[in-house]
Scaffold this motif. Structure first.
Motif, PDB file in Angstrom:
ATOM      1  N   UNK A  52       7.299   5.292   1.942  1.00 22.77           N
ATOM      2  CA  UNK A  52       8.069   4.524   1.000  1.00 22.77           C
ATOM      3  C   UNK A  52       7.352   3.291   1.182  1.00 22.77           C
ATOM      4  N   UNK A  53       7.334   2.600  -0.093  1.00 24.22           N
ATOM      5  CA  UNK A  53       6.825   1.171  -0.122  1.00 24.22           C
ATOM      6  C   UNK A  53       7.981   0.036  -0.085  1.00 24.22           C
ATOM      7  N   UNK A  54       7.695  -0.679   0.586  1.00 23.59           N
ATOM      8  CA  UNK A  54       8.868  -2.024   0.862  1.00 23.59           C
ATOM      9  C   UNK A  54       8.696  -2.882  -0.459  1.00 23.59           C
ATOM     10  N   UNK A  55       8.868  -2.624  -1.510  1.00 22.94           N
ATOM     11  CA  UNK A  55       8.671  -3.260  -2.849  1.00 22.94           C
ATOM     12  C   UNK A  55       9.849  -2.895  -3.628  1.00 22.94           C
ATOM     13  N   UNK A  56      10.302  -3.447  -4.615  1.00 25.17           N
ATOM     14  CA  UNK A  56      11.193  -3.155  -5.755  1.00 25.17           C
ATOM     15  C   UNK A  56      10.850  -1.741  -6.394  1.00 25.17           C
ATOM     16  N   UNK A  57      11.696  -0.892  -6.687  1.00 24.42           N
ATOM     17  CA  UNK A  57      11.444   0.244  -7.314  1.00 24.42           C
ATOM     18  C   UNK A  57      10.494   0.271  -8.498  1.00 24.42           C
ATOM     19  N   UNK A  58      10.380  -0.575  -9.344  1.00 29.54           N
ATOM     20  CA  UNK A  58       9.421  -0.547 -10.517  1.00 29.54           C
ATOM     21  C   UNK A  58       7.850  -0.742  -9.822  1.00 29.54           C
ATOM     22  N   UNK A  59       7.839  -1.763  -9.079  1.00 28.90           N
ATOM     23  CA  UNK A  59       6.634  -2.074  -8.506  1.00 28.90           C
ATOM     24  C   UNK A  59       5.988  -1.028  -7.484  1.00 28.90           C
ATOM     25  N   UNK A  60       6.993  -0.170  -6.940  1.00 26.55           N
ATOM     26  CA  UNK A  60       6.587   0.676  -6.045  1.00 26.55           C
ATOM     27  C   UNK A  60       6.067   2.016  -6.766  1.00 26.55           C
TER      28      UNK A  60
END
Length: 83
Positions: A52-60
């Motif tokens: 999982x990426x530590x970014x906001x959902x849209x950016x991830x």
């Protein structure tokens, strides 16, 4: 109806970015297919590997989709060079 249009535009964008990254030039329809299929590949791989990426959902989601599209273009390039 608006959701379908957004889905298409995001697919085209993802395919376009992946094509730029792999130095390929495609049209809108091919970019759409690359974007959609690449998105499926990216989300499947990241889910299977539990990444999982530590970014906001849209950016991830965009980043995962672009990575999947780049992987797709890389794999297609392997088959294309051999033919």
């Amino acid at each position: 109806m608006m959701q379908i249009l957004i889905f298409i535009l995001i697919g085209i964008f993802v395919g376009w970015v992946a094509s730029l990254a792999m130095n390929r030039h495609h049209g809108l329809i091919v970019n759409l297919v690359i974007g959609v299929v690449g998105s499926l590949i990216g989300h499947y791989l990241f889910s299977a590997l539990k990444i999982s990426l530590p970014l906001p959902a849209l950016w991830a989601d965009l980043l995962v989709s672009i990575i999947g599209a780049i992987i797709l273009l890389f794999i297609l390039g392997l088959f294309r060079r051999r033919a």
